[in-house]
Write an enzyme that holds these catalytic residues in place. Structure first.
Site, PDB file in Angstrom:
ATOM      1  N   ARG A 208     -37.854 -51.147  38.938  1.00  0.00           N
ATOM      2  CA  ARG A 208     -37.614 -52.040  39.591  1.00  0.00           C
ATOM      3  C   ARG A 208     -37.894 -52.766  40.623  1.00  0.00           C
ATOM      4  NH1 ARG A 208     -32.743 -56.128  40.619  1.00  0.00           N
ATOM      5  NH2 ARG A 208     -33.064 -58.053  40.370  1.00  0.00           N
TER       6      ARG A 208
ATOM      7  N   HIS B 248     -36.286 -61.415  45.789  1.00  0.00           N
ATOM      8  CA  HIS B 248     -35.025 -61.088  45.655  1.00  0.00           C
ATOM      9  C   HIS B 248     -34.819 -61.381  47.459  1.00  0.00           C
ATOM     10  CE1 HIS B 248     -32.550 -57.453  44.349  1.00  0.00           C
ATOM     11  NE2 HIS B 248     -31.917 -57.824  45.069  1.00  0.00           N
TER      12      HIS B 248
ATOM     13  N   GLU C 205     -28.992 -54.009  37.917  1.00  0.00           N
ATOM     14  CA  GLU C 205     -28.117 -53.311  38.846  1.00  0.00           C
ATOM     15  C   GLU C 205     -26.505 -52.680  38.689  1.00  0.00           C
ATOM     16  OE1 GLU C 205     -28.333 -55.653  43.325  1.00  0.00           O
ATOM     17  OE2 GLU C 205     -30.016 -56.270  42.689  1.00  0.00           O
TER      18      GLU C 205
ATOM     19  N   TYR D 260     -21.177 -55.069  39.347  1.00  0.00           N
ATOM     20  CA  TYR D 260     -20.462 -54.011  40.219  1.00  0.00           C
ATOM     21  C   TYR D 260     -19.326 -54.370  40.143  1.00  0.00           C
ATOM     22  CZ  TYR D 260     -24.759 -53.530  42.186  1.00  0.00           C
ATOM     23  OH  TYR D 260     -26.781 -53.522  42.801  1.00  0.00           O
TER      24      TYR D 260
ATOM     25  N   GLU E 165     -30.313 -62.719  41.611  1.00  0.00           N
ATOM     26  CA  GLU E 165     -28.263 -62.528  41.425  1.00  0.00           C
ATOM     27  C   GLU E 165     -29.167 -64.597  42.549  1.00  0.00           C
ATOM     28  OE1 GLU E 165     -26.684 -60.530  43.976  1.00  0.00           O
ATOM     29  OE2 GLU E 165     -26.846 -58.546  42.753  1.00  0.00           O
TER      30      GLU E 165
ATOM     31  N   ASN F 290     -25.998 -57.637  37.030  1.00  0.00           N
ATOM     32  CA  ASN F 290     -26.439 -57.554  37.850  1.00  0.00           C
ATOM     33  C   ASN F 290     -24.734 -56.970  37.937  1.00  0.00           C
ATOM     34  OD1 ASN F 290     -29.016 -56.396  38.537  1.00  0.00           O
ATOM     35  ND2 ASN F 290     -28.471 -57.529  40.346  1.00  0.00           N
TER      36      ASN F 290
HETATM   37  C1  FCB Z   1     -26.802 -56.796  45.205  1.00  0.00           C
HETATM   38  C2  FCB Z   1     -27.746 -57.210  45.364  1.00  0.00           C
HETATM   39  C3  FCB Z   1     -28.792 -55.864  45.769  1.00  0.00           C
HETATM   40  C4  FCB Z   1     -27.848 -54.579  46.692  1.00  0.00           C
HETATM   41  C5  FCB Z   1     -26.321 -55.412  45.538  1.00  0.00           C
HETATM   42  C6  FCB Z   1     -25.280 -53.597  46.732  1.00  0.00           C
HETATM   43  O1  FCB Z   1     -26.343 -58.159  45.338  1.00  0.00           O
HETATM   44  O2  FCB Z   1     -29.191 -57.333  44.424  1.00  0.00           O
HETATM   45  O3  FCB Z   1     -30.069 -56.503  46.569  1.00  0.00           O
HETATM   46  O4  FCB Z   1     -27.486 -55.142  47.815  1.00  0.00           O
HETATM   47  O5  FCB Z   1     -26.201 -55.785  45.637  1.00  0.00           O
END
Ligand code: FCB
Length: 445
Positions: free
Chosen positions: A74, A118, A351, A287, A163, A285
């Site tokens: 991607r 992006h 992500e 985290y 995002e 995405n």
């Molecule tokens: C996300 C972004 C990506 C990267 C990660 C750690 O928010 O989409 O570009 O910076 O975090």
């Protein structure tokens, strides 16, 4: 612990974070060029001018991906390479680069997944209002059609935005990302025009024959003992994007809470029909989860409009170098929630990954914490699939260390280590471990 047949394993990157070549072949300036040059905005004053020099090294980088067994990649297209000032005819040299990249990927059996936006908005469009202006959404759709016109015969999977939460709330609300504006009303206008841009671009892509179109959202499970606080933050983080795209409406509670910042007059008849045109995939995405509690006197967190009286609390979990809590079960929770509340849309993790303070010693990076992080999150994804979530793929952030936005080059998310002085790439232990996961399409139980 085997994943479904055909599960798409790979990695993700973004144009401004890796390409460099900021002034080459007709590329115009983006809001990140401007922002990173503004003193105090990016740690160390770092910029994406050179980054990983991927613009010149894409052949080696694709060969490296193949060597590492990756099946999908991607990447994002830099709008200012295609239309240097954000409108008008295409710059053929910009399109040429992405065509060469896509052909190189196919030549190595790697499936390209394109993100159209992006975060590197052409600066000229920002000068005319950026995402607070409806015009930007219209220009975005034209740009999408141009890119599809060149790459549509060789790219199957398209996502419009990466995002939009970050673009709107970090870029226009809190000012910690480009363009660095601090206007809460503008952040809500940006939310809507980003989503409208998604809708208009989706219509263009469909009309041109695209078969796999989606959007990538950064979502997080929100928990806490106070239902109002949870609803407030869940509304701003998740539902303000999920509901318009997948249900055709803004959530009523979010609209009400935001009335002190905006009258929502930028929403016009027909917009939500465009925004909610069916998508073929939802990119997620993930985290870290968020935990909130009610706390009298707590000032608003600038990232979350109207969050006075809400405290963001951290548990005792392990933290990454970003300070983000490591909670793999949050991914199971998130995927099962999306599958339950918004059924029928195939999901892809576009992500997930972690920054750690890696050490390169004797040509090797022994990043066992990243391996443990990914192992835990792959298992969490597998649990969600077992519970019925229609998850089709998993793209690790990131292929290689890169420009981590306001954090500059100090935060390393890559499976591959980059020495920025020499541009030498060294696969970390996690990359070699990931190759085995891909080869086995899973993990040992
Ligand atoms: C996300 C972004 C990506 C990267 C990660 C750690 O928010 O989409 O570009 O910076 O975090």
């Amino acid at each position: 612990m085997t994943f479904p047949a055909g599960f798409l394993w790979g990695t993700a990157t973004a144009s401004y974070q890796i390409e460099g070549a900021a002034r080459e072949d007709g590329r115009g300036p983006s809001i990140w060029d401007t922002f990173s040059r503004t003193p105090g905005k990016v740690v160390g004053g770092h910029t994406g001018d050179v980054a990983c020099d991927h613009y010149h090294r894409y052949r080696e980088d694709v060969a490296m991906m193949a060597e590492l067994g990756m099946r999908a990649y991607r990447f994002s297209i830099a709008w200012p390479r295609i239309q240097p000032d954000g409108s008008g005819p295409a710059n053929p040299r910009g399109l040429d680069f992405y065509e060469r990249l896509v052909d190189e990927l196919h030549g190595h059996g790697i499936t390209p997944i394109v993100t159209l936006y992006h975060w590197d908005l052409p600066q000229s469009l920002e000068d005319r209002g950026g995402w607070t202006s409806r015009e930007t959404a219209e220009r975005f759709a034209e740009y999408a059609a141009i890119v599809y016109g060149r790459l549509g015969d060789r790219v199957e999977t398209w996502t419009t935005l990466n995002e939009p939460w970050c673009s709107a709330f970090l870029g226009y609300g809190a000012g910690i990302h480009a363009p660095g504006r601090t206007d809460t009303g503008a952040a809500f206008a940006a939310v809507h025009h980003l989503l409208l841009g998604h809708g208009l671009a989706t219509a263009e892509l469909r009309a041109a024959g695209a078969r796999q179109v989606g959007i990538t959202l950064n979502l997080a499970p929100i928990s806490g003992s106070d239902p109002e606080a949870v609803a407030h933050i869940d509304g701003l983080q998740n539902r303000i994007f999920l509901d318009p795209v997948l249900r055709g409406e803004y959530p009523a509670d979010v609209v009400e809470r935001a009335r002190r910042f905006t009258d929502w007059s930028f929403v016009r008849d027909g917009d939500l029909d465009l925004i909610s045109a069916p998508v073929d995939l939802l990119g997620i995405n993930y985290y870290s989860p968020t935990t909130v509690e009610a706390r009298a006197g707590q000032p608003a967190n600038p990232v979350h409009p109207g969050s006075e009286g809400i405290a963001f609390v951290q548990g005792g979990e392990e933290k990454t170098a970003m300070g983000w809590s490591v909670v793999p079960s949050g991914l199971t929770e998130l995927l099962t929630r999306v599958a339950r509340d918004y059924p029928g849309t195939p999901l892809v993790i576009t992500e997930n990954g972690a920054a750690f303070d890696d050490v390169l010693a004797d040509g090797r990076v022994a990043d066992e914490r990243r391996i443990a992080f990914l192992d835990g999150h792959f298992r969490a994804a597998h649990a969600a699939i077992a519970a019925g979530a229609d998850l089709r793929g998993y793209l690790v952030w990131s292929l290689m260390d890169n420009f981590e936005w306001a954090e500059g080059y100090g935060k390393r998310f890559g499976l591959v280590h980059v020495d920025y002085a020499s541009q030498r790439r060294v696969p970390k232990d996690s990359a070699l471990w990931y190759r085995e996961v891909i080869r086995n399409n899973g993990l040992r139980a």
